[in-house]
Design a protein around this motif. Structure first.
Motif, PDB file in Angstrom:
ATOM      1  N   LYS A  81       0.842  -1.190   0.000  1.00 24.02           N
ATOM      2  CA  LYS A  81       0.000   0.000   0.000  1.00 24.02           C
ATOM      3  C   LYS A  81       0.886   1.253   0.000  1.00 24.02           C
ATOM      4  O   LYS A  81       2.096   1.166   0.190  1.00 24.02           O
ATOM      5  CB  LYS A  81      -0.901  -0.007   1.240  1.00 24.02           C
ATOM      6  CG  LYS A  81      -1.850  -1.185   1.306  1.00 24.02           C
ATOM      7  CD  LYS A  81      -2.664  -1.149   2.592  1.00 24.02           C
ATOM      8  CE  LYS A  81      -3.575  -2.368   2.699  1.00 24.02           C
ATOM      9  NZ  LYS A  81      -4.336  -2.383   3.983  1.00 24.02           N
ATOM     10  N   LYS A  82       0.285   2.377  -0.192  1.00 27.23           N
ATOM     11  CA  LYS A  82       1.040   3.624  -0.216  1.00 27.23           C
ATOM     12  C   LYS A  82       1.758   3.820   1.114  1.00 27.23           C
ATOM     13  O   LYS A  82       1.158   3.705   2.181  1.00 27.23           O
ATOM     14  CB  LYS A  82       0.096   4.801  -0.483  1.00 27.23           C
ATOM     15  CG  LYS A  82       0.832   6.136  -0.627  1.00 27.23           C
ATOM     16  CD  LYS A  82      -0.134   7.257  -0.941  1.00 27.23           C
ATOM     17  CE  LYS A  82       0.632   8.581  -1.069  1.00 27.23           C
ATOM     18  NZ  LYS A  82      -0.277   9.711  -1.374  1.00 27.23           N
ATOM     19  N   GLY A  83       3.051   4.087   1.029  1.00 24.74           N
ATOM     20  CA  GLY A  83       3.846   4.314   2.232  1.00 24.74           C
ATOM     21  C   GLY A  83       4.410   3.056   2.854  1.00 24.74           C
ATOM     22  O   GLY A  83       5.152   3.126   3.837  1.00 24.74           O
TER      23      GLY A  83
END
Length: 883
Positions: free
Chosen positions: A118-120
């Motif tokens: 996921k993002k991050g």
């Protein structure tokens, strides 16, 4: 900015990590192991490259199931492609890598898994052990840009950019055997060239094992997917300091805690966050700024814990472990978090000028070392937490307090240390050298001369890198007490200096480092020679009256199992009495020789010449019991005078060997275990069969007062011959002689021999210790035992907990002594023993009119349809159903 505040948040992420005094097996909720669903095929059966194979479109339906973690041989065994190499001479039917070449044991391994960042998020692929080198591919791309080799080196790869957008990923790994596999020519470590790599040496054969045919090639340890935020925590380290002299169970002065951790930022931006460590309702934290694509070591300020619950070795106090947590957070959001187990204790050493050997202290108190040498849990690396737990529990139950990990094997796994922390076993961890392969002796079996072998392995930098990584892996365990440069030899000079002057001071610095296992630094070698031993069957006088090395790193005897144990791995045609051969082989039977039988000499003859294998195995247990009881009692009687400790060679076998073991490969204990257990009791009364003197030993820290010592003799008809009762006391951590029985025993034992029963009672008449000896007649023969009348005992069973039972056995007053009884928990349908089962006593004797209560526990087993068998020297086998 630092601050310490009350811990308010509830800890909720489960991890395995034994840290420095700590358990780390380190996984948060974001971590999982790739331990199923693997496929494998020989390199010789597939022409495709890794980029192709690692695409999910590449068909692997015809590949066979693989065992990961595991070795090539384990996968073959689990697919019924080879016979069990631990049975009979099956190992001879398996191709040896030296003969068939490395390509034969070079295999591809494939694992499909679902994952998407996921993002991050950052996703990491962790290998905890491969043998010997690998190339790694993921979704059509090669992951490792540099060569990844060395059996003991962990590697971590950031695979975030390699993951498939649809979450359907394929990992493909090709595993190559070591470039130098060694000629298994019968020498210790074969021709020695196995030591040219950074791996274990026993796989080319030793005096306790035959060669492992694939040399344990494979992905032998865990493969883990880990998910973090922008910053990843690595190698947390907790150091606990316990100044001054402490006593268990008392209110304690504060202990000091120091903490460091490595933090890594793999992103393209600077990250600012907070590193925090939480323990005993305290939090200590520090603000950290971490530049892009960097990692750094962060140290938190030292702090104190008031009235700490200390960790003590087995037999000296409780094994208290604290729950702790380390976290890196960014803007109050967790980036990475791990839970820890912390044992607060401190190891100290000093030179004992009287014994001329090192002396170990824990929390300021002297610990008389009673240890066992450990090879490895399973010679084919089939490690489980359950097996580790059983084996270490056996060592605890033998009243030992230390395990030495032999240098021809490996740096033990976190799961091993976790259990040692639990059961209070101190550990000596050898680095991976052995005098046999690394040039200590001239050896015609070796390919290279001593000077060449002295510089093994070929790649010193890899050894040093692996040693540093092993220190980080293991340093955080309360149980780890001592580092050792190698087995009976130091590493080459540059490796030795790197370990001693750089790695340990920088990465640990809290433990004693021995340059090699029988070094004068550990134990002054006043006799010359190798500085350890003796090995094999000994006259009892050796253990009591002949002084050996003051801290003996290897001393031992025989260890054959009973008939039931022998039949597990000997073919029917080899059910025989081992008879000494002409000197070229140990015995006439080739399977006994193949399984490394050590001869019992004439030690069984006083009981009568064995008639068959069952008779041999029964009489061997009598010798086993007496050998190991005498060994540890003889050392204990000279505590702090001649000795500061001894370590038995050896207490376990990772293969079906016919020597040196307290329990067999299948976790079935023999009489060695119970003789050692008896002789090692913390407060103990004992008999020197050479001088006929009675001794008492106290391993505790406090003096024991108002003790009543009971001494009774019994003739072969069971008639009691009271000798005396004596009030006595004994100082803490000491041994002393109480009285002599020579006149009585010489007179009463002359014709048939007799029995001697010793006990210690407190002022409430509670039995604190009991010891039972059988004494030969004036000719040294057990003539009375050979004609001992039969007894029939009475027994009843009470269930005291799940899988735990109490067996009460009574010997009626009109009987003679019910001698040397073995009890076993069995499956009532098959008659097979439930393994492992733990007994608080076994191979015991009962005088007329007495009752014994034995606790037995089948921990971790599903126990249904049970029975308990009782059989002894003069008691026919009887069965008691367990309802």
């Amino acid at each position: 900015m630092f601050n310490i505040v009350n811990l308010m948040r509830k800890k909720y992420i489960l991890v395995y990590f034994l840290l420095g005094f700590i358990q780390f097996t380190g996984f948060s909720q974001q971590n999982y192991e790739l331990n199923s669903g693997w496929k494998t095929i020989s390199m010789e059966e597939v022409a495709a490259r890794g980029e192709e194979i690692s695409n999910t479109s590449f068909a692997v339906d015809n590949w066979k199931d693989a065992t990961v973690p595991g070795t090539i041989l384990t996968t073959q065994l689990n697919n019924d492609e080879i016979p069990d190499p631990f049975f009979g001479m099956n190992n001879e039917e398996i191709p040896d890598i030296y003969d068939v070449g490395r390509d034969f044991y070079t295999y591809w391994f494939v694992k499909d898994f679902e994952e998407k960042a996921k993002k991050g998020e950052q996703v990491w692929l962790n290998f905890r052990g491969i043998n010997y080198s690998v190339d790694i591919f993921l979704n059509g791309k090669k992951v490792n840009k540099e060569e990844y080799k060395g059996m003991f080196l962990r590697k971590r790869f950031n695979i975030t950019k390699f993951l498939a957008k649809n979450s359907q990923n394929r990992l493909a790994v090709i595993v190559y055997p070591a470039p130098h596999v060694g000629n298994p020519n019968g020498g210790q470590g074969g021709d020695g060239t196995i030591a040219r790599g950074v791996a274990h040496q026993y796989v080319a054969g030793w005096d306790w094992i035959q060669p492992i045919r694939d040399r344990n090639t494979g992905i032998w340890d865990k493969v883990i997917i880990e998910k973090t935020g922008a910053v990843n925590l690595k190698n947390p380290h907790v150091v606990t300091k316990v100044p001054e002299k402490r006593l268990p169970g008392e209110k304690q002065k504060p202990a000091k805690i120091a903490f460091t951790a490595e933090v890594e930022n793999p992103t393209s931006k600077t990250v600012e966050g907070t590193l925090s460590f939480k323990i005993a309702d305290q939090i200590i934290e520090k603000e950290v700024s971490l530049a892009a694509n960097t990692e750094m070591l962060v140290a938190l300020p030292e702090f104190e814990i008031e009235d700490p619950k200390l960790w003590w070795p087995s037999g000296y106090g409780a094994q208290n472990l604290y729950d702790a947590e380390v976290e890196f957070s960014i803007k109050n959001k967790t980036s990475d978090k791990e839970k820890l187990k912390v044992g607060i204790r401190e190891i100290q050493t000093e030179w004992n000028s009287h014994t001329r050997s090192k002396q170990i202290f824990v929390n300021g108190q002297p610990i008389f070392i009673k240890g066992g040498n450990w090879i490895i849990s399973d010679a084919m690396l089939r490690f489980t937490k359950e097996r580790y737990d059983a084996e270490i529990r056996f060592h605890r139950d033998m009243n030992l307090n230390l395990i030495r990990i032999w240098g021809g094997a490996l740096p033990e796994r976190p799961e091993f240390y976790e259990v040692c922390d639990k059961y209070g076993m101190l550990v000596i961890q050898d680095f991976w050298m052995s005098g046999d392969c690394n040039g200590r002796w001239v050896d015609p079996k070796k390919k290279d001369d001593q000077w060449t072998r002295r510089q093994y392995p070929d790649d010193h930098e890899l050894f040093i890198e692996s040693a540093a990584d092993a220190v980080k892996l293991m340093r955080n365990h309360a149980s780890l007490a001592i580092w050792c440069g190698g087995n009976e030899i130091t590493p080459p000079q540059d490796i030795l200096f790197a370990i001693k002057d750089s790695i340990l001071p920088e990465l640990d610095g809290t433990r004693w480092f021995i340059d090699y296992s029988n070094s004068d630094e550990m134990s002054y070698n006043f006799k010359g020679g190798n500085g350890d031993g003796p090995y094999g069957i000994q006259n009892i006088s050796t253990f009591w009256e002949e002084r050996t090395w003051p801290f003996n790193s290897e001393v031992g005897s025989v260890g054959t199992g009973d008939e039931v144990s022998l039949k597990r791995f000997l073919p029917k045609e080899n059910y025989t009495v081992p008879v000494e051969y002409d000197g070229t082989e140990a015995v006439k039977d080739p399977v006994w020789t193949y399984h490394k039988y050590i001869d019992y000499g004439n030690s069984l003859e006083p009981y009568g010449t064995p008639e068959d294998m069952a008779d041999f195995a029964e009489k061997a247990q009598l010798v086993n019991y007496n050998q190991y009881r005498a060994l540890i009692e003889g050392f204990s009687a000279h505590m702090w005078d001649w000795y500061t400790g001894s370590i038995i060679w050896k207490t376990q076998n990772p293969w079906t060997a016919l020597r040196g073991q307290m329990y067999d490969y299948y976790l079935d204990p023999n009489a060695c275990l119970f003789g050692l257990r008896e002789g090692s009791k913390p407060l103990h009364i004992m008999y020197n069969p050479v001088s006929s003197d009675v001794y008492m030993v106290n391993n505790g820290f406090k003096a024991e007062y108002d003790l009543m010592l009971g001494i009774k003799l019994y003739d072969m008809e069971g008639n009691e011959k009271p000798v005396t009762q004596v009030f006595s006391y004994i100082e803490g951590s000491s041994a002393k002689k109480i009285l002599s029985l020579k006149k009585q025993i010489d007179t009463l034992a002359a014709e048939k021999g007799l029995f001697l029963k010793l006990d210690i009672r407190n002022k409430d008449q509670e039995v604190l210790d009991e010891n039972f000896y059988w004494i030969p007649d004036s000719s040294g023969t057990y003539s009375g035992l050979q004609n001992l009348a039969k007894t029939k005992v009475e027994a009843e069973i009470e269930k005291v907990a799940e899988n735990k039972f109490m067996l009460k056995i009574t010997n009626p007053e009109n009987n003679t002594v019910s001698f040397f009884n073995r009890i076993s928990l069995e499956n009532s349908e098959t008659g097979e023993r439930i393994l492992p089962t733990f007994y608080d006593d076994n191979y015991f004797s009962i005088v007329p009119g007495a009752t014994r209560e034995i606790i037995l526990e089948a921990a971790g087993n599903e126990v249904n349809d049970l029975q308990i068998s009782i059989e002894g020297w003069n008691t026919d086998r009887m069965l008691i159903p367990v309802n």
